[in-house]
Design a protein around this motif. Structure first.
Motif, short mmCIF file in Angstrom:
data_model
loop_
_atom_site.label_atom_id
_atom_site.label_comp_id
_atom_site.label_asym_id
_atom_site.label_seq_id
_atom_site.Cartn_x
_atom_site.Cartn_y
_atom_site.Cartn_z
N ASP A 99 0.86 -1.12 0.02
CA ASP A 99 -0.27 0.32 -0.07
C ASP A 99 0.64 1.56 -0.06
N ASP A 100 0.75 1.90 -1.06
CA ASP A 100 0.95 3.16 -0.71
C ASP A 100 1.40 4.25 0.36
N GLN A 101 0.33 4.41 1.94
CA GLN A 101 0.26 4.79 2.37
C GLN A 101 0.45 3.71 3.71
N GLU A 102 1.88 4.66 3.89
CA GLU A 102 2.70 4.26 4.85
C GLU A 102 2.14 4.12 6.40
N LEU A 103 0.44 4.77 6.62
CA LEU A 103 -0.33 4.53 7.91
C LEU A 103 -1.19 2.78 7.98
N VAL A 104 -1.94 3.53 5.99
CA VAL A 104 -2.50 2.25 6.36
C VAL A 104 -1.88 0.32 6.32
N ARG A 105 -0.78 0.90 5.98
CA ARG A 105 0.39 -0.48 4.80
C ARG A 105 0.92 -1.42 6.43
N SER A 106 1.16 0.18 7.49
CA SER A 106 1.40 -0.40 8.66
C SER A 106 0.32 -1.04 9.90
N GLY A 107 -0.47 -0.64 9.67
CA GLY A 107 -1.96 -0.55 9.78
C GLY A 107 -1.87 -2.14 9.86
N THR B 218 5.84 -3.43 1.33
CA THR B 218 5.77 -2.71 -0.41
C THR B 218 5.18 -1.12 -0.61
N GLY B 219 6.24 -0.30 -1.18
CA GLY B 219 4.82 1.00 -1.18
C GLY B 219 4.53 1.25 -2.93
N ASP B 220 5.07 0.59 -3.85
CA ASP B 220 4.57 0.46 -5.19
C ASP B 220 4.16 -1.11 -5.94
N GLY B 221 4.09 -0.99 -7.70
CA GLY B 221 3.83 -1.82 -7.92
C GLY B 221 5.02 -2.25 -7.93
N PRO B 222 6.03 -2.16 -8.44
CA PRO B 222 7.34 -2.32 -9.13
C PRO B 222 7.91 -3.83 -7.78
N GLU B 223 8.25 -2.75 -6.85
CA GLU B 223 9.28 -2.99 -5.86
C GLU B 223 7.26 -4.48 -5.35
N SER C 244 8.49 -14.95 -2.84
CA SER C 244 7.73 -16.41 -2.79
C SER C 244 6.51 -16.31 -1.52
N PRO C 245 5.93 -15.08 -1.20
CA PRO C 245 5.17 -15.36 0.20
C PRO C 245 3.87 -15.75 -0.81
N ASP C 246 2.99 -16.60 0.58
CA ASP C 246 1.63 -17.10 -0.22
C ASP C 246 0.71 -16.04 -0.44
N VAL C 247 0.92 -15.19 0.24
CA VAL C 247 -0.34 -14.07 -0.45
C VAL C 247 -0.26 -12.60 -0.04
N VAL C 248 -0.40 -12.05 -1.34
CA VAL C 248 0.16 -10.65 -1.31
C VAL C 248 -1.63 -9.52 -1.27
N LEU C 249 -1.22 -8.92 -0.25
CA LEU C 249 -2.43 -7.60 0.39
C LEU C 249 -2.14 -6.81 -0.70
N LEU C 250 -2.81 -6.80 -1.41
CA LEU C 250 -2.60 -5.08 -2.54
C LEU C 250 -3.57 -4.08 -2.70
N ASP C 251 -3.06 -2.71 -2.22
CA ASP C 251 -3.91 -1.24 -2.31
C ASP C 251 -4.71 -1.34 -3.84
#
Length: 222
Positions: A9-17, A34-39, A48-55
């Protein structure tokens, strides 16, 4: 089994939460924030994560393209994070390979449930909001749909199963309707996905609409 998760998520507060919620569970670990698509794509390839939570809204490369590349290039399951005013993006995200989506104001318990469901290879179709969004988006799309799935390959019971999947029913609900065990339902669902070349239950819902098995905007399941 410990479920590995990338939180994007590009919003650090949301991502950290979200990361804090995931880290609170003994069976989960956050392997990257991570904060953007390429990253996000790089982290998914490397870790190789099991799940990506993606904004669904990301700077530069948006969440939909990011989801498509993550699903194409890794085995990670993608759960999109969205909000009501972004409804138009949900269908594209599902077609990109996402295993479902959550509203950003999701309760902690529901977020954790979603991570576990996705890690198990299932998809998030039970909530009424999901059924409504899919119905509305499919109904209002104007560009041509991809070639329809060959429903003739399905048995009668498998066709019933696909119809019930399309209405957003869970395995226990399908089992009750068909008067069979949940194990039998899982067998039918696996057969439907295999015969139609579908990734998961989300794509089964899309197939049910695109083949006309379920009419967008029609009455709900009874």
């Amino acid at each position: 089994m410990t479920i590995s998760v990338v939180v994007a998520d590009d919003q650090e507060l949301v991502r950290s939460g979200f990361a804090l919620i995931v880290r609170s569970q003994p069976d989960m670990r956050v392997v990257a924030e991570t904060g953007d698509g390429p990253e996000t794509i790089e982290a998914a390839r490397r870790l190789s994560p099991d799940v990506v939570l993606l904004d669904i809204r990301m700077p530069g490369m948006d969440g939909i393209e990011t989801a498509r590349l993550v699903c194409e290039q890794t085995t990670a399951k993608v759960v999109m994070l969205t909000s009501f005013h972004q409804d138009d993006y949900v269908y594209d995200a599902l077609q990109a390979g996402a295993s479902g989506f959550l509203l950003k104001d999701v309760r902690a318990d529901d977020l954790l449930h979603a991570v576990r469901v996705a890690a198990e290879g299932d998809a998030l179709l039970a909530p009424a909001v999901t059924r409504r969004l899919i119905d509305d988006i499919v109904r209002t799309r104007t560009r041509p749909a991809p070639p329809p799935a060959d429903l003739g390959r399905l048995t009668g019971r498998e066709l019933e199963t696909l119809t019930l999947l399309g209405h957003g029913l869970s395995n226990p609900e399908i089992a009750a309707h068909l008067h069979v065990s949940e194990h039998t339902v899982k067998t039918h669902v696996s057969a439907v996905l295999s015969k139609l070349g579908l990734r998961d239950r989300v794509q089964a819902v899309i197939a049910a609409y695109e083949t006309g098995l379920i009419q967008p905007g029609g009455a709900g399941f009874r």
